[in-house]
Design a protein around this motif. Structure first.
Motif, PDB file in Angstrom:
ATOM      1  N   GLN A   1      13.346   0.717  -7.547  1.00  0.00           N
ATOM      2  CA  GLN A   1      14.266   1.806  -7.918  1.00  0.00           C
ATOM      3  C   GLN A   1      15.015   1.388  -9.178  1.00  0.00           C
ATOM      4  N   THR A   2      14.889   2.189 -10.231  1.00  0.00           N
ATOM      5  CA  THR A   2      15.615   1.923 -11.461  1.00  0.00           C
ATOM      6  C   THR A   2      16.611   3.049 -11.697  1.00  0.00           C
ATOM      7  N   THR A   3      17.855   2.673 -11.990  1.00  0.00           N
ATOM      8  CA  THR A   3      18.902   3.629 -12.306  1.00  0.00           C
ATOM      9  C   THR A   3      19.449   3.289 -13.689  1.00  0.00           C
TER      10      THR A   3
ATOM     11  N   HIS B   1      17.808  -8.158  -7.095  1.00  0.00           N
ATOM     12  CA  HIS B   1      18.748  -7.402  -7.914  1.00  0.00           C
ATOM     13  C   HIS B   1      18.486  -7.779  -9.372  1.00  0.00           C
ATOM     14  N   LEU B   2      18.149  -6.776 -10.189  1.00  0.00           N
ATOM     15  CA  LEU B   2      17.742  -7.045 -11.563  1.00  0.00           C
ATOM     16  C   LEU B   2      18.420  -6.111 -12.553  1.00  0.00           C
ATOM     17  N   VAL B   3      18.363  -6.505 -13.803  1.00  0.00           N
ATOM     18  CA  VAL B   3      18.645  -5.607 -14.915  1.00  0.00           C
ATOM     19  C   VAL B   3      17.346  -5.470 -15.691  1.00  0.00           C
ATOM     20  N   LYS B   4      16.958  -4.218 -15.927  1.00  0.00           N
ATOM     21  CA  LYS B   4      15.765  -3.938 -16.730  1.00  0.00           C
ATOM     22  C   LYS B   4      16.231  -3.657 -18.149  1.00  0.00           C
ATOM     23  N   HIS B   5      15.766  -4.474 -19.099  1.00  0.00           N
ATOM     24  CA  HIS B   5      16.103  -4.310 -20.511  1.00  0.00           C
ATOM     25  C   HIS B   5      14.906  -3.643 -21.194  1.00  0.00           C
ATOM     26  N   VAL B   6      15.124  -2.449 -21.730  1.00  0.00           N
ATOM     27  CA  VAL B   6      14.067  -1.692 -22.397  1.00  0.00           C
ATOM     28  C   VAL B   6      14.123  -1.991 -23.892  1.00  0.00           C
ATOM     29  N   ASN B   7      12.959  -2.087 -24.524  1.00  0.00           N
ATOM     30  CA  ASN B   7      12.924  -2.461 -25.940  1.00  0.00           C
ATOM     31  C   ASN B   7      13.561  -1.430 -26.865  1.00  0.00           C
ATOM     32  N   ASP B   8      13.946  -0.262 -26.342  1.00  0.00           N
ATOM     33  CA  ASP B   8      14.648   0.733 -27.165  1.00  0.00           C
ATOM     34  C   ASP B   8      16.169   0.655 -26.985  1.00  0.00           C
ATOM     35  N   GLY B   9      16.652  -0.387 -26.285  1.00  0.00           N
ATOM     36  CA  GLY B   9      18.084  -0.597 -26.132  1.00  0.00           C
ATOM     37  C   GLY B   9      18.666  -0.136 -24.806  1.00  0.00           C
ATOM     38  N   ARG B  10      17.934   0.646 -24.043  1.00  0.00           N
ATOM     39  CA  ARG B  10      18.444   1.093 -22.740  1.00  0.00           C
ATOM     40  C   ARG B  10      18.414  -0.058 -21.746  1.00  0.00           C
ATOM     41  N   GLN B  11      19.260   0.082 -20.723  1.00  0.00           N
ATOM     42  CA  GLN B  11      19.259  -0.870 -19.616  1.00  0.00           C
ATOM     43  C   GLN B  11      19.264  -0.084 -18.314  1.00  0.00           C
TER      44      GLN B  11
ATOM     45  N   ASN C   1      12.674  -8.046 -17.362  1.00  0.00           N
ATOM     46  CA  ASN C   1      13.411  -8.049 -16.100  1.00  0.00           C
ATOM     47  C   ASN C   1      14.306  -9.280 -16.034  1.00  0.00           C
ATOM     48  N   GLU C   2      15.597  -9.049 -15.856  1.00  0.00           N
ATOM     49  CA  GLU C   2      16.568 -10.135 -15.686  1.00  0.00           C
ATOM     50  C   GLU C   2      16.968 -10.185 -14.216  1.00  0.00           C
ATOM     51  N   LEU C   3      16.561 -11.229 -13.527  1.00  0.00           N
ATOM     52  CA  LEU C   3      16.872 -11.375 -12.107  1.00  0.00           C
ATOM     53  C   LEU C   3      18.290 -11.901 -11.943  1.00  0.00           C
TER      54      LEU C   3
ATOM     55  N   GLU D   1       0.827  -1.210   0.000  1.00  0.00           N
ATOM     56  CA  GLU D   1       0.000   0.000   0.000  1.00  0.00           C
ATOM     57  C   GLU D   1       0.863   1.262   0.000  1.00  0.00           C
ATOM     58  N   GLU D   2       1.972   1.234   0.713  1.00  0.00           N
ATOM     59  CA  GLU D   2       2.826   2.417   0.864  1.00  0.00           C
ATOM     60  C   GLU D   2       4.086   2.369   0.002  1.00  0.00           C
ATOM     61  N   VAL D   3       4.037   1.649  -1.101  1.00  0.00           N
ATOM     62  CA  VAL D   3       5.181   1.472  -1.992  1.00  0.00           C
ATOM     63  C   VAL D   3       5.866   2.804  -2.330  1.00  0.00           C
ATOM     64  N   ALA D   4       7.165   2.738  -2.506  1.00  0.00           N
ATOM     65  CA  ALA D   4       7.942   3.848  -3.062  1.00  0.00           C
ATOM     66  C   ALA D   4       8.490   3.355  -4.398  1.00  0.00           C
ATOM     67  N   LEU D   5       8.322   4.147  -5.439  1.00  0.00           N
ATOM     68  CA  LEU D   5       8.758   3.744  -6.768  1.00  0.00           C
ATOM     69  C   LEU D   5       9.494   4.912  -7.403  1.00  0.00           C
ATOM     70  N   VAL D   6      10.710   4.655  -7.885  1.00  0.00           N
ATOM     71  CA  VAL D   6      11.469   5.647  -8.638  1.00  0.00           C
ATOM     72  C   VAL D   6      11.716   5.039 -10.008  1.00  0.00           C
ATOM     73  N   ASN D   7      11.173   5.692 -11.041  1.00  0.00           N
ATOM     74  CA  ASN D   7      11.259   5.089 -12.367  1.00  0.00           C
ATOM     75  C   ASN D   7      12.555   5.461 -13.080  1.00  0.00           C
ATOM     76  N   PHE D   8      12.680   5.008 -14.296  1.00  0.00           N
ATOM     77  CA  PHE D   8      13.883   5.163 -15.107  1.00  0.00           C
ATOM     78  C   PHE D   8      14.292   6.623 -15.261  1.00  0.00           C
ATOM     79  N   THR D   9      13.317   7.523 -15.311  1.00  0.00           N
ATOM     80  CA  THR D   9      13.611   8.944 -15.535  1.00  0.00           C
ATOM     81  C   THR D   9      13.750   9.726 -14.234  1.00  0.00           C
ATOM     82  N   GLY D  10      13.668   9.045 -13.094  1.00  0.00           N
ATOM     83  CA  GLY D  10      13.850   9.713 -11.811  1.00  0.00           C
ATOM     84  C   GLY D  10      12.579  10.219 -11.168  1.00  0.00           C
ATOM     85  N   ILE D  11      11.428   9.923 -11.755  1.00  0.00           N
ATOM     86  CA  ILE D  11      10.166  10.329 -11.146  1.00  0.00           C
ATOM     87  C   ILE D  11       9.910   9.450  -9.929  1.00  0.00           C
ATOM     88  N   ARG D  12       9.627  10.088  -8.809  1.00  0.00           N
ATOM     89  CA  ARG D  12       9.399   9.386  -7.544  1.00  0.00           C
ATOM     90  C   ARG D  12       7.903   9.364  -7.252  1.00  0.00           C
ATOM     91  N   LEU D  13       7.388   8.164  -7.000  1.00  0.00           N
ATOM     92  CA  LEU D  13       5.980   7.978  -6.654  1.00  0.00           C
ATOM     93  C   LEU D  13       5.906   7.361  -5.270  1.00  0.00           C
TER      94      LEU D  13
END
Length: 121
Positions: free
Chosen positions: A114-116, A84-94, A68-70, A31-43
């Motif tokens: 948290q994605t960096t 601990h994961l690597v997020k592979h984006v379909n536009d080539g970013r990781q 998601n690669e675990l 319910e109280e999740v903290a999420l920081v996306n690829f672009t740094g937006i914090r929810l």
């Protein structure tokens, strides 16, 4: 711990499979999740994630898909783990993606995501 690792692996797979399903994805969150996306937006909180995700899926962002690669799981306590994961984006970013998960009523839920962006060195 094997059953817990399998359950966490399932959450990671579900997070990938449900990335365009607001109700399904947010059901994986505390319910109280903290999420920081690829672009740094914090929810903060499941309701804010739902609102932002709903808006984003009505834009071209709906076509940005990830895998998601675990890499591993670290247990901080029997009911708290880091994935601990690597997020592979379909536009080539990781991205280096970390989930902090907590076990609530027998189910593992994402309390922090948290994605960096990763850059080649």
């Amino acid at each position: 711990m094997n059953a817990d690792i399998e359950a966490i692996e399932r959450v990671v797979r579900d997070a990938e499979e449900l990335q365009n399903d607001v109700a399904g994805f947010t059901g994986l969150l505390t319910e109280e999740v903290a999420l920081v996306n690829f672009t740094g937006i914090r929810l903060r909180g499941r309701d804010q994630v739902k609102a932002v995700m709903s808006k984003a899926l009505n834009t071209p962002l709906k076509d940005v898909l990830t895998e998601n690669e675990l890499l591993g799981v670290t247990f901080l306590r029997p009911d708290v783990a880091l994935a601990h994961l690597v997020k592979h984006v379909n536009d080539g970013r990781q991205g280096a993606l970390t989930f902090a998960l907590v076990k609530e009523d027998g189910d593992w839920r994402i309390a922090l995501a948290q994605t960096t962006p990763m850059v080649a060195v």
